[in-house]
Scaffold this motif. Structure first.
Motif, PDB file in Angstrom:
ATOM      1  N   PHE A 179      -1.337   5.457  10.161  1.00 44.16           N
ATOM      2  CA  PHE A 179      -0.135   5.957   9.498  1.00 44.16           C
ATOM      3  C   PHE A 179       0.235   7.320  10.083  1.00 44.16           C
ATOM      4  O   PHE A 179      -0.598   8.230  10.150  1.00 44.16           O
ATOM      5  N   ASN A 180       1.492   7.461  10.489  1.00 46.07           N
ATOM      6  CA  ASN A 180       1.991   8.719  11.033  1.00 46.07           C
ATOM      7  C   ASN A 180       2.681   9.569   9.971  1.00 46.07           C
ATOM      8  O   ASN A 180       2.650  10.795  10.024  1.00 46.07           O
ATOM      9  N   TYR A 181       3.323   8.904   9.016  1.00 47.45           N
ATOM     10  CA  TYR A 181       4.031   9.578   7.924  1.00 47.45           C
ATOM     11  C   TYR A 181       3.915   8.692   6.705  1.00 47.45           C
ATOM     12  O   TYR A 181       3.989   7.452   6.804  1.00 47.45           O
ATOM     13  N   PHE A 182       3.712   9.311   5.533  1.00 52.68           N
ATOM     14  CA  PHE A 182       3.508   8.505   4.334  1.00 52.68           C
ATOM     15  C   PHE A 182       4.072   9.229   3.128  1.00 52.68           C
ATOM     16  O   PHE A 182       3.626  10.321   2.779  1.00 52.68           O
ATOM     17  N   ASP A 183       5.086   8.621   2.491  1.00 47.00           N
ATOM     18  CA  ASP A 183       5.691   9.174   1.281  1.00 47.00           C
ATOM     19  C   ASP A 183       6.072   8.020   0.368  1.00 47.00           C
ATOM     20  O   ASP A 183       7.213   7.545   0.361  1.00 47.00           O
ATOM     21  N   VAL A 184       5.097   7.509  -0.372  1.00 50.28           N
ATOM     22  CA  VAL A 184       5.297   6.418  -1.328  1.00 50.28           C
ATOM     23  C   VAL A 184       4.715   6.888  -2.664  1.00 50.28           C
ATOM     24  O   VAL A 184       3.503   6.762  -2.893  1.00 50.28           O
ATOM     25  N   PRO A 185       5.543   7.468  -3.544  1.00 46.53           N
ATOM     26  CA  PRO A 185       5.044   8.026  -4.806  1.00 46.53           C
ATOM     27  C   PRO A 185       4.252   7.012  -5.623  1.00 46.53           C
ATOM     28  O   PRO A 185       4.598   5.823  -5.670  1.00 46.53           O
ATOM     29  N   CYS A 186       3.199   7.483  -6.246  1.00 46.75           N
ATOM     30  CA  CYS A 186       2.375   6.605  -7.082  1.00 46.75           C
ATOM     31  C   CYS A 186       3.084   6.233  -8.380  1.00 46.75           C
ATOM     32  O   CYS A 186       2.776   5.197  -8.995  1.00 46.75           O
ATOM     33  N   GLU A 205      -5.992   0.784  -0.202  1.00 47.26           N
ATOM     34  CA  GLU A 205      -4.820   1.107  -1.010  1.00 47.26           C
ATOM     35  C   GLU A 205      -4.447   2.579  -0.875  1.00 47.26           C
ATOM     36  O   GLU A 205      -5.317   3.449  -0.882  1.00 47.26           O
ATOM     37  N   TYR A 206      -3.139   2.837  -0.768  1.00 46.83           N
ATOM     38  CA  TYR A 206      -2.642   4.203  -0.617  1.00 46.83           C
ATOM     39  C   TYR A 206      -1.360   4.392  -1.432  1.00 46.83           C
ATOM     40  O   TYR A 206      -0.553   3.461  -1.550  1.00 46.83           O
ATOM     41  N   CYS A 207      -1.169   5.610  -1.952  1.00 47.92           N
ATOM     42  CA  CYS A 207       0.114   5.996  -2.530  1.00 47.92           C
ATOM     43  C   CYS A 207       0.185   7.516  -2.546  1.00 47.92           C
ATOM     44  O   CYS A 207      -0.812   8.206  -2.295  1.00 47.92           O
ATOM     45  N   GLY A 208       1.363   8.058  -2.827  1.00 50.97           N
ATOM     46  CA  GLY A 208       1.569   9.494  -2.844  1.00 50.97           C
ATOM     47  C   GLY A 208       2.222   9.983  -1.562  1.00 50.97           C
ATOM     48  O   GLY A 208       2.546   9.200  -0.659  1.00 50.97           O
ATOM     49  N   ARG A 209       2.419  11.286  -1.498  1.00 52.76           N
ATOM     50  CA  ARG A 209       2.909  11.915  -0.274  1.00 52.76           C
ATOM     51  C   ARG A 209       1.714  12.603   0.366  1.00 52.76           C
ATOM     52  O   ARG A 209       1.222  13.624  -0.127  1.00 52.76           O
ATOM     53  N   LYS A 257      -1.124  12.808   4.099  1.00 50.89           N
ATOM     54  CA  LYS A 257      -1.475  12.528   5.480  1.00 50.89           C
ATOM     55  C   LYS A 257      -2.722  11.660   5.473  1.00 50.89           C
ATOM     56  O   LYS A 257      -3.766  12.063   4.939  1.00 50.89           O
ATOM     57  N   ILE A 258      -2.599  10.469   6.020  1.00 52.82           N
ATOM     58  CA  ILE A 258      -3.713   9.526   6.044  1.00 52.82           C
ATOM     59  C   ILE A 258      -4.374   9.607   7.415  1.00 52.82           C
ATOM     60  O   ILE A 258      -3.825   9.149   8.413  1.00 52.82           O
ATOM     61  N   LYS A 259      -5.551  10.208   7.459  1.00 53.26           N
ATOM     62  CA  LYS A 259      -6.243  10.396   8.736  1.00 53.26           C
ATOM     63  C   LYS A 259      -7.002   9.152   9.177  1.00 53.26           C
ATOM     64  O   LYS A 259      -7.230   8.938  10.357  1.00 53.26           O
ATOM     65  N   GLN A 260      -7.401   8.343   8.215  1.00 51.59           N
ATOM     66  CA  GLN A 260      -8.204   7.164   8.522  1.00 51.59           C
ATOM     67  C   GLN A 260      -7.400   6.139   9.303  1.00 51.59           C
ATOM     68  O   GLN A 260      -6.269   5.796   8.948  1.00 51.59           O
ATOM     69  N   ALA A 261      -7.965   5.625  10.392  1.00 49.05           N
ATOM     70  CA  ALA A 261      -7.367   4.522  11.141  1.00 49.05           C
ATOM     71  C   ALA A 261      -7.988   3.218  10.661  1.00 49.05           C
ATOM     72  O   ALA A 261      -9.195   3.132  10.411  1.00 49.05           O
ATOM     73  N   PHE A 262      -7.169   2.206  10.520  1.00 44.99           N
ATOM     74  CA  PHE A 262      -7.635   0.904  10.056  1.00 44.99           C
ATOM     75  C   PHE A 262      -7.796  -0.023  11.262  1.00 44.99           C
ATOM     76  O   PHE A 262      -6.919  -0.083  12.127  1.00 44.99           O
ATOM     77  N   MET A 263      -8.918  -0.759  11.330  1.00 46.76           N
ATOM     78  CA  MET A 263      -9.152  -1.737  12.398  1.00 46.76           C
ATOM     79  C   MET A 263      -9.418  -3.101  11.770  1.00 46.76           C
ATOM     80  O   MET A 263     -10.307  -3.240  10.915  1.00 46.76           O
ATOM     81  N   ARG A 306      14.354   4.568  -3.655  1.00 48.45           N
ATOM     82  CA  ARG A 306      15.061   4.308  -2.404  1.00 48.45           C
ATOM     83  C   ARG A 306      14.727   5.333  -1.326  1.00 48.45           C
ATOM     84  O   ARG A 306      14.995   5.109  -0.147  1.00 48.45           O
ATOM     85  N   THR A 307      14.139   6.448  -1.703  1.00 43.90           N
ATOM     86  CA  THR A 307      13.783   7.469  -0.717  1.00 43.90           C
ATOM     87  C   THR A 307      12.365   7.306  -0.191  1.00 43.90           C
ATOM     88  O   THR A 307      11.971   8.002   0.738  1.00 43.90           O
ATOM     89  N   ALA A 308      11.586   6.419  -0.780  1.00 44.48           N
ATOM     90  CA  ALA A 308      10.216   6.208  -0.324  1.00 44.48           C
ATOM     91  C   ALA A 308      10.218   5.621   1.086  1.00 44.48           C
ATOM     92  O   ALA A 308      11.071   4.800   1.441  1.00 44.48           O
ATOM     93  N   SER A 309       9.244   6.021   1.901  1.00 45.77           N
ATOM     94  CA  SER A 309       9.173   5.532   3.281  1.00 45.77           C
ATOM     95  C   SER A 309       7.783   5.796   3.845  1.00 45.77           C
ATOM     96  O   SER A 309       7.012   6.586   3.321  1.00 45.77           O
ATOM     97  N   PHE A 310       7.492   5.105   4.934  1.00 43.43           N
ATOM     98  CA  PHE A 310       6.263   5.371   5.685  1.00 43.43           C
ATOM     99  C   PHE A 310       6.453   4.864   7.109  1.00 43.43           C
ATOM    100  O   PHE A 310       7.284   3.996   7.387  1.00 43.43           O
ATOM    101  N   SER A 311       5.686   5.443   8.029  1.00 45.07           N
ATOM    102  CA  SER A 311       5.693   4.976   9.416  1.00 45.07           C
ATOM    103  C   SER A 311       4.248   4.812   9.874  1.00 45.07           C
ATOM    104  O   SER A 311       3.335   5.478   9.370  1.00 45.07           O
ATOM    105  N   PHE A 312       4.048   3.930  10.823  1.00 39.36           N
ATOM    106  CA  PHE A 312       2.698   3.661  11.306  1.00 39.36           C
ATOM    107  C   PHE A 312       2.756   3.180  12.748  1.00 39.36           C
ATOM    108  O   PHE A 312       3.792   2.685  13.221  1.00 39.36           O
TER     109      PHE A 312
END
Length: 358
Positions: free
Chosen positions: A119-126, A161-165, A167-173, A188-194
Motif C-alpha cells: 500500500f502506497n496511500y491509505f485513507d479508509v476511515p474505520c 484487515e486494515y482501516c483508518g488513515r 501508512k501501512i509498511k507491511q508488504a503482503f505476499m 465518497r472521499t475514502a481512497s487507497f493506492s497500492f
C-alpha cells in the motif's frame, strides 16, 4: 452453502441451455466465477470475521482478457469488481459508487509467480464500517481458492484487515498466483493506492490457470495437496503422469506401470495414498467438486484419456503423501458449444435450476 453438483448419469433431464451459456456466454479468457446459467447476479459473501455485509454483483464479474497485456505503471480502479493480470500501481476511490458497497480487486499472475502487494496511500476511515481486507487467494460466495484443506496457512492467517488513515509498511505476499483485495468505502472521499509486483515462485502448488494452457503439477517430494483450476467448463487431457511410483529422493527406481484408474481401491491395495482427482464444481472450493475420475501410476503416453467437465470450475487435484516424487502434466481446453452434444464426464447443476423427471 454448498452448491449442488451431479454426475450426468444422475440427471434425468438437463436443460442444455445451462451448459451452452456456460461455454459461450462469457468473455474470452476468464469465464467468470459464477454458477452455470446464472443471470441473477452473484452473492458476494466475504470470509467469516471480515464483517462486511453481503452484497450482490452483476454477471460481468470478470472483464474480457484474451492475453496478458504489457505492463502499465498506473491503473485506475473504476469498477466495483475489478480483475487484473498486470503489475503496476493501482488507485481506488469511492467516487460515484454507492457508499458502503462491497467491492473486490482480483489479481492473477502466471502459474509460477507469487503476488506482492504494497500500500502506497491509505485513507479508509474505520467509522461506518470502512474496511480493506487483503486475502491470500480468491473468494466468492463464501467459497475460497485454494481450498482451506489444501492451503498451508489456516484461514484466519490468510486475511489482513486494515482501516483508518495510516501508512501501512507491511508488504503482503501471496502463497500462489491469486490474491484479492476486498474493500468497503465508508464515504465518497475514502481512497487507497497500492503497487503489485509478481515474484518468481520456484515451487508452485495451487494454480489458477487460464484455459487452453498446458501445466505440470508437482509435489516437490513434499506431503501436500496441490491443484490446478480453470474457471471454465473444460476438457482435461492427461499428457503425462507419474504418481505413487517414484520414491522421493530416489528417482532411479522409475519404471513404466501403466496408468491405474479408479485409484482409491487399486492404489490403496498397493499401500499408496498418492493419487490425482479430476472433476469440477460450481464454486471456487475444489473440495466440493464432483469427481470424474481418480488415477495414479506411471505413463509417458496416457493416450487419449480426456475428461469433459461441464462445471463453472474445472480442477485437477494432486494428493501426495510425501513418499513419492509426483507429477502430472495436463492440458485444459475450454469447452465449445459443440462439446455439449457429446459425452460429458461431469455436469454441475446450480441450485436455482429445477430438474424435471420423466
Amino acid at each position: 452453502m454448498t452448491l449442488g453438483c451431479y454426475g450426468l448419469v444422475q440427471v434425468v433431464l438437463l436443460p442444455v441451455a445451462v451448459l451452452a451459456l456456460a461455454v459461450s456466454g462469457r468473455p474470452e479468457g476468464w469465464t467468470g466465477l459464477v454458477p452455470l446459467g446464472s443471470n441473477k447476479g452473484v452473492n458476494f459473501k466475504p470470509f467469516p470475521g471480515v464483517h462486511l455485509r453481503q452484497e450482490t454483483i452483476g454477471d460481468d464479474f470478470l472483464s474480457s482478457v484474451a492475453a496478458r497485456p504489457k505492463r502499465d505503471p498506473v491503473h485506475q480502479v473504476d469498477d466495483c469488481i475489478y480483475t487484473t493480470l498486470e503489475e503496476g500501481e493501482f488507485y481506488s476511490k469511492a467516487g460515484t459508487r454507492r457508499v458502503g458497497e462491497t467491492c473486490g480487486i482480483y489479481i492473477n499472475a502466471d502459474p509460477d509467480q507469487l503476488i506482492e502487494i504494497k500500500f502506497n496511500y491509505f485513507d479508509v476511515p474505520c467509522e461506518n464500517g470502512g474496511l480493506v481486507v487483503v486475502v491470500d487467494g480468491w473468494e466468492l460466495s463464501g467459497e475460497v481458492f485454494p481450498s482451506p484443506e489444501d492451503h498451508p496457512k489456516d484461514l484466519k492467517s490468510r486475511l489482513n484487515e486494515y482501516c483508518g488513515r495510516r501508512k501501512i509498511k507491511q508488504a503482503f505476499m501471496s502463497s500462489q498466483n491469486a490474491a484479492l483485495i476486498q474493500y468497503r468505502m465508508p464515504s465518497r472521499t475514502a481512497s487507497f493506492s497500492f503497487s503489485v509486483r509478481f515474484v518468481k515462485n520456484p515451487t508452485p502448488c495451487n494454480i489458477l490457470l487460464q484455459p487452453d494452457e498446458t501445466y505440470t503439477l508437482r509435489n516437490y517430494d513434499k506431503r501436500s495437496n496441490c491443484s490446478v483450476s480453470a474457471l471454465v467448463p473444460a476438457a482435461v487431457n492427461i499428457l503425462n503422469i507419474n504418481v505413487g511410483v517414484t520414491p522421493s529422493r530416489n528417482r532411479g527406481l522409475e519404471f513404466e506401470t501403466g496408468t491405474i484408474y479408479k485409484v482409491r481401491a487399486e492404489c490403496q491395495k498397493r499401500g499408496l495414498d498418492d493419487y490425482v482427482q479430476i472433476g469440477g464444481s460450481n464454486g471456487l472450493d475444489n473440495s466440493n467438486m464432483q469427481i470424474a475420475d481418480t488415477l495414479c501410476g506411471l505413463s509417458s503416453k496416457p493416450g487419449s484419456h480426456v475428461e469433459y467437465i461441464g462445471c463453472g470450475t474445472t480442477s485437477v487435484r494432486l494428493v501426495s503423501s510425501g513418499g513419492y516424487d509426483n507429477s502430472i502434466t495436463v492440458h485444459l481446453k475450454k469447452l465449445t458449444e459443440n462439446d455439449i452434444n457429446s459425452y460429458m464426464s461431469v455436469v454441475c447443476i446450480p441450485d436455482d435450476i429445477e430438474l424435471e423427471e420423466k
